[in-house]
Design a protein around this motif. Structure first.
Motif, PDB file in Angstrom:
ATOM      1  N   ALA A 129       0.288  -1.452   0.391  1.00  9.78           N
ATOM      2  CA  ALA A 129       0.010  -0.403   0.127  1.00  9.78           C
ATOM      3  C   ALA A 129       0.717   1.618   0.178  1.00  9.78           C
ATOM      4  CB  ALA A 129      -1.106   0.077   1.081  1.00  9.78           C
ATOM      5  N   GLY A 130       0.254   2.749  -1.276  1.00  8.33           N
ATOM      6  CA  GLY A 130       1.121   3.545  -0.823  1.00  8.33           C
ATOM      7  C   GLY A 130       2.585   3.178  -1.977  1.00  8.33           C
ATOM      8  N   TYR A 151      -2.580   3.380   6.314  1.00  7.75           N
ATOM      9  CA  TYR A 151      -3.051   3.513   5.300  1.00  7.75           C
ATOM     10  C   TYR A 151      -5.115   3.293   5.897  1.00  7.75           C
ATOM     11  CZ  TYR A 151       0.659   5.022   2.387  1.00  7.75           C
ATOM     12  OH  TYR A 151       1.141   5.781   1.380  1.00  7.75           O
ATOM     13  N   SER A 175      -0.673   2.997  -7.984  1.00  4.77           N
ATOM     14  CA  SER A 175      -0.797   3.033  -6.640  1.00  4.77           C
ATOM     15  C   SER A 175      -2.125   2.518  -5.676  1.00  4.77           C
ATOM     16  CB  SER A 175       0.792   4.327  -5.670  1.00  4.77           C
ATOM     17  OG  SER A 175       0.225   5.027  -5.746  1.00  4.77           O
ATOM     18  N   THR A 190      -3.530   2.314  -1.867  1.00  4.23           N
ATOM     19  CA  THR A 190      -3.418   2.328  -0.502  1.00  4.23           C
ATOM     20  C   THR A 190      -4.303   1.592  -0.060  1.00  4.23           C
ATOM     21  OG1 THR A 190      -5.476   4.371  -0.210  1.00  4.23           O
ATOM     22  CG2 THR A 190      -2.888   4.796  -0.820  1.00  4.23           C
TER      23      THR A 190
END
Length: 200
Positions: free
Chosen positions: A70-71, A186, A126, A128
């Motif tokens: 994530a991210g 997140y 990307s 999240t």
């Protein structure tokens, strides 16, 4: 172009002093000059001409998305727009969207990319929201194509939050359950964390 082949009947008998080649084709797009020869005569060449990409066009995913966190930015996803002979088609744009994934998930980055030499490269995508995903590529009326499945895992770093507080208890008796969540920055749940409860 290198590796190009001339298809059709390439040897024709002259009739009335004229040899007509009526079924020639070139599957590879590019610029050409053809040569004409006869064993007893000096050869000749045609003027330069261009063979453009044919139709119909199709979409082909040439580099699949890989697992990420994530991210973090995904590895580049590339989609080729080509004709039935594999010739690249420019002057068009490819759009990526989520075909399947967690509820509420969204793509970060550039999701509409024009083709260069027939290739649309998505280099800054990307997510999240952790989970399993597939993406879909579309281009106008062309048939959509879907990527392989890939996984976005929780991001680095974890946050703790007390969900259920302990209440007043009696000495020597078990307290009411204490519940603590572990998540990344997140809000994605982080599995496998080992927590130590201490008295402060």
């Amino acid at each position: 172009p290198g590796g190009a082949n001339l298809n059709g009947t390439r040897t024709v008998a002259a009739s009335g002093g004229v040899a007509t080649f009526s079924d020639l084709s070139l599957p590879t797009a590019g610029d050409y000059v053809l040569s004409v020869s006869d064993d007893s005569l000096t050869g000749a060449t045609t003027n330069s001409f261009t063979v453009t990409a044919g139709t119909p066009a199709t979409l082909v995913i040439t580099h699949q998305p890989l697992d990420s966190a994530a991210g973090q930015t995904l590895s580049s996803v590339t989609v080729k727009v080509e004709d039935q002979n594999g010739n690249p088609i420019d002057g068009t744009s490819v759009t990526l969207g989520i075909a399947s994934g967690p509820t509420g998930a969204a793509i970060g980055g550039t999701t509409v990319v024009p083709t260069t030499n027939g290739i649309a490269t998505f280099g800054d995508l990307s997510f999240t929201t952790a989970g399993n995903y597939t993406l879909t590529a579309t281009d106008g009326s062309l048939a959509a194509v879907t990527t392989d499945n890939f996984t976005v895992s929780p991001g680095a770093g974890a946050n703790l939050a007390v969900l259920a507080q302990p209440t007043l208890g009696t000495a020597g008796q078990t307290l009411s359950p204490l519940s603590v969540s572990v998540s990344d920055q997140y809000g994605n749940p982080v599995a496998g964390a080992l927590l130590l409860y201490t008295q402060s």
